[in-house]
Scaffold this active site. Structure first.
Site, PDB file in Angstrom:
ATOM      1  CE  LYS A   1      -4.120  -2.024   0.229  1.00 12.44           C
ATOM      2  NZ  LYS A   1      -5.131  -1.897  -0.837  1.00 12.44           N
TER       3      LYS A   1
ATOM      4  CB  SER B   1      -0.196  -8.109  -1.207  1.00 13.12           C
ATOM      5  OG  SER B   1      -1.046  -8.939  -0.428  1.00 13.12           O
TER       6      SER B   1
ATOM      7  CD  GLU C   1     -10.089   3.732   0.692  1.00 16.08           C
ATOM      8  OE1 GLU C   1      -9.962   4.948   0.505  1.00 16.08           O
ATOM      9  OE2 GLU C   1      -9.329   2.883   0.153  1.00 16.08           O
TER      10      GLU C   1
HETATM   11  C1  PLP Z   1      -1.791  -6.988   2.520  1.00 17.44           C
HETATM   12  C2  PLP Z   1      -2.927  -6.676   1.606  1.00 17.44           C
HETATM   13  N1  PLP Z   1      -3.023  -7.341   0.451  1.00 17.44           N
HETATM   14  C3  PLP Z   1      -4.029  -7.097  -0.415  1.00 17.44           C
HETATM   15  C4  PLP Z   1      -5.014  -6.177  -0.129  1.00 17.44           C
HETATM   16  C5  PLP Z   1      -6.124  -5.985  -1.114  1.00 17.44           C
HETATM   17  O1  PLP Z   1      -6.069  -4.782  -1.791  1.00 17.44           O
HETATM   18  P1  PLP Z   1      -5.678  -4.671  -3.308  1.00 17.44           P
HETATM   19  O2  PLP Z   1      -6.557  -5.595  -4.072  1.00 17.44           O
HETATM   20  O3  PLP Z   1      -5.922  -3.242  -3.636  1.00 17.44           O
HETATM   21  O4  PLP Z   1      -4.246  -5.034  -3.457  1.00 17.44           O
HETATM   22  C6  PLP Z   1      -4.964  -5.451   1.081  1.00 17.44           C
HETATM   23  C7  PLP Z   1      -5.980  -4.466   1.408  1.00 17.44           C
HETATM   24  O5  PLP Z   1      -6.047  -3.925   2.468  1.00 17.44           O
HETATM   25  C8  PLP Z   1      -3.882  -5.712   1.967  1.00 17.44           C
HETATM   26  O6  PLP Z   1      -3.772  -5.072   3.129  1.00 17.44           O
END
Ligand code: PLP
Length: 401
Positions: free
Chosen positions: A90, A378, A112
């Site tokens: 993020k 992620s 948000e």
């Molecule tokens: C660690 C992590 N992975 C994935 C996501 C999903 O979001 P996005 O689809 O925008 O990557 C989030 C959302 O809060 C997250 O915190």
């Protein structure tokens, strides 16, 4: 060749656009006019990349996961976004958007958040840039992602628990938009995913595209070619997925597999698998696939993962899935919990429960031994330790830990 990127009006095929109330027209149009000239300027790029390097800690490693490769019969590389400052992808986006906000003369930031990762990433860059920060978060998420709430407060942000709807991410988005309508002149809304009215989906995808930019040269360095056979990512609003695939969308040699949150199963009422279950509608300023009833009432999303708990999905991904460019899997809660434990025990990496959905995709695909698979982790799972422990029994069916 198909164009999978936004056109000048922010459409991806039939999805996208900017459907905003009158009061936000000026704000949104100003942003549409300003974002490309600013983010493409050498001065912005210099500041953005310097911060990504020295503050965020980029490039994030591309790690060869030997034991998991052996198990799944492929060459598995993990793109370690979990190692970024604040623990997820993020921050790539919040760094970019706050630099944009500053250049547009805004003084107040709102955001948000679902899992709290985007909230923490926003509060962090606001502390860094000495900007006022207010974060909207569903009351359910305030409870299940408590550590992140404390982190945001410590960073100086004001956290507003949202008590409408089922008190999760979607309600937090609505509340942030409402706030923006009341303060259009001084406030910049840092959107956390590839959603919202144009230009947000394109802006966020560009800010996250550093992920695939790095994958290209890292693969070249490690295996002597700059593309994988498979890219795998989880998908909520779609930002880590967009970043992972950005520089490969037109490369047909690369298979793209995305995992959305099935909850109890996409055929049930307890799911967040929007691409499987959604129909075209408008949510939070854009046309996208939305889980809704026949009257267009938004249906509540359900998943163990706060960051994937959203009844819509970004327009870029709606279009790519519809055109068959991406294969989208629905991963249920129990499968994600198991996959999270598996990565923890086999590689010593506790993934965010969101990222665990991507890992679960491995068991649903058939690879050839030489296939190179790049999977984006992620975020890190520190925020989810309680959830993993509480729900361990759920994963029994797949094996014991
Ligand atoms: C660690 C992590 N992975 C994935 C996501 C999903 O979001 P996005 O689809 O925008 O990557 C989030 C959302 O809060 C997250 O915190």
């Amino acid at each position: 060749m198909e164009n999978y990127f936004a056109d000048e009006r922010g459409f991806y095929g039939e999805f996208g656009g900017a459907y905003v109330p009158e009061i936000l027209y000026k704000c949104v149009h100003d942003l549409q006019d300003a974002y490309l000239p600013i983010i493409e300027s050498p001065e912005f790029k210099q500041e953005y990349h310097a911060l990504l390097k020295d503050y965020v800690g980029r490039p994030s490693p591309l790690y060869f996961a030997e034991r998991m490769s052996e198990k799944y019969g492929c060459q598995l590389y993990l793109k370690r976004e979990d190692l970024n400052h604040t623990g997820a992808h993020k921050i790539n986006n919040t760094i970019g958007q706050i630099l944009l906000a500053k250049r547009m003369g805004k003084t107040r930031i709102i955001a948000e958040t679902g899992a709290g990762q985007h909230g923490v990433a926003t509060a962090t860059v606001c502390a860094l840039m000495n900007m006022k920060c207010e974060v909207f978060m569903g009351a359910t998420d305030v409870e299940r992602q408590h550590t992140n709430v404390e982190r945001m407060k410590m960073l100086g942000a004001e956290v507003h628990p949202v008590r409408t709807g089922n008190m999760t991410l979607s309600d937090a988005c609505s509340e942030a938009i409402r706030d923006w309508c009341c303060h259009p002149a001084d406030t910049f809304y840092i959107v956390g995913s590839t959603m919202g009215p144009h230009p947000y989906p394109d802006l966020v995808a560009r800010m996250q595209s550093v992920i695939s930019e790095e994958i290209k040269w890292q693969l070249q360095e490690k295996i002597g070619r700059d593309y994988p056979d498979y890219l795998i990512a989880c998908i909520g609003g779609g930002s880590n997925a967009a970043g992972t695939i950005y520089h490969y969308v037109n490369d047909e040699r690369v298979n793209i597999v995305l995992s959305e949150a099935g909850g109890h199963g996409w055929q049930t009422d307890y799911t967040a698998a929007t691409i499987h279950k959604g129909t075209t509608g408008i949510l939070h300023g854009a046309k996208m696939l939305v889980m809704q009833d026949e009257d267009g009432q938004i249906q509540e999303a359900f998943t163990i993962s706060a960051g994937l708990d959203y009844p819509g999905v970004g327009p870029m991904h709606c279009n790519m899935a519809k055109k068959g460019r991406t294969k989208v899997l629905s991963i249920n809660d129990d499968e994600a919990i198991y996959a999270g434990y598996e990565l923890t025990r086999m590689e010593g990496i506790i993934p965010a429960i969101e990222s665990a959905h991507a890992i679960a995709a491995l068991s649903k695909l058939t690879f050839k031994k030489d296939d190179v698979v790049v999977l984006t982790v992620s975020g890190r799972g520190d925020k989810d330790v309680e959830t993993y422990l509480k729900n361990k029994a759920m994963a029994k069916e797949y094996g014991n830990f």
